[in-house]
Design a protein around this motif. Sequence first.
Motif, PDB file in Angstrom:
ATOM      1  N   TYR A  21     -13.326  -6.440  -5.830  1.00 52.05           N
ATOM      2  CA  TYR A  21     -12.372  -6.107  -4.846  1.00 52.05           C
ATOM      3  C   TYR A  21     -11.074  -6.179  -5.756  1.00 52.05           C
ATOM      4  O   TYR A  21     -10.712  -6.593  -6.813  1.00 52.05           O
TER       5      TYR A  21
ATOM      6  N   LEU B 226     -11.649 -12.110   0.219  1.00 50.93           N
ATOM      7  CA  LEU B 226     -12.120 -10.797  -0.684  1.00 50.93           C
ATOM      8  C   LEU B 226     -11.367 -10.735  -1.796  1.00 50.93           C
ATOM      9  O   LEU B 226     -10.396 -10.048  -1.715  1.00 50.93           O
TER      10      LEU B 226
ATOM     11  N   VAL C 173      -7.553  -4.873  11.486  1.00 49.67           N
ATOM     12  CA  VAL C 173      -8.441  -5.431  10.228  1.00 49.67           C
ATOM     13  C   VAL C 173      -7.631  -5.089   8.775  1.00 49.67           C
ATOM     14  O   VAL C 173      -7.529  -3.795   8.734  1.00 49.67           O
TER      15      VAL C 173
ATOM     16  N   ARG D 266      -8.405  -5.392   4.983  1.00 52.07           N
ATOM     17  CA  ARG D 266      -9.344  -6.210   3.855  1.00 52.07           C
ATOM     18  C   ARG D 266      -8.907  -5.168   2.669  1.00 52.07           C
ATOM     19  O   ARG D 266      -8.855  -3.975   2.648  1.00 52.07           O
TER      20      ARG D 266
ATOM     21  N   ARG E 135      -8.358 -10.375   5.604  1.00 49.27           N
ATOM     22  CA  ARG E 135      -9.441 -10.974   4.568  1.00 49.27           C
ATOM     23  C   ARG E 135      -8.950 -11.292   3.229  1.00 49.27           C
ATOM     24  O   ARG E 135      -8.990 -10.424   2.153  1.00 49.27           O
TER      25      ARG E 135
ATOM     26  N   THR F 144      -7.338  -9.413  11.798  1.00 50.46           N
ATOM     27  CA  THR F 144      -8.001 -10.126  10.972  1.00 50.46           C
ATOM     28  C   THR F 144      -7.447  -9.797   9.427  1.00 50.46           C
ATOM     29  O   THR F 144      -7.536  -8.540   9.162  1.00 50.46           O
TER      30      THR F 144
ATOM     31  N   GLU G  39      -8.137  -0.390   4.699  1.00 54.26           N
ATOM     32  CA  GLU G  39      -8.697  -0.994   3.266  1.00 54.26           C
ATOM     33  C   GLU G  39      -8.004   0.066   2.026  1.00 54.26           C
ATOM     34  O   GLU G  39      -8.665   0.249   1.195  1.00 54.26           O
TER      35      GLU G  39
END
Length: 188
Positions: A90, A52, A76, A78, A49, A47, A108
Amino acid sequence: MELEYTTYKRSEFIETDTGNKVSRRSLISGSQNIVLGGKTIVHSKCTIRGDLRRAGPSHQASVLIGRFCSLGESSVLRPPYKTYKGMFSYYPLKIGDHVDIGQNTIVEAASIGSFVKIGRNCIIGRFAIIRDCCLIEDGAVIAPNTVIPPFSVVSGGPPAKVVAQLPESTQEIFEAQSKDKYAKFVPA
């Protein structure tokens, strides 16, 4: 250690003009805000993102990924975020060249340098900075706002700690391994 060939069904991956191989079973949100440098492999259930991002007229990409990267299955990525004066905002996630992110890893970070290997089941906290030539071992949990110095081996957590140093030849080794991994990721 010789790397084995990994085969994939041609119908399961999209190959771009720059050599990126993106699984059709990955989830990419906000693709207009994601930049893949080239020859990057995005595995299934990964994933990213890109949706964002900061509100407003800015055309800045929210996820930037370098060349010869591998994003593991079910990982993931993001962008990091924070709240300032009641506003939720963000910030871009920048990943350098020759980065290997393992399966089930959550990222992250603010930035990940080049020539970095991140193991399986890791958590890279918000606004963490991982400098060039680092090895993050399986299961490591890097706390938010942590800065990992270059040539570090990081393990454990939370919070993860630097447990060893890598040799100066790490850059050449990781570069050769990432190019080999891409070259041996072939259609069945």
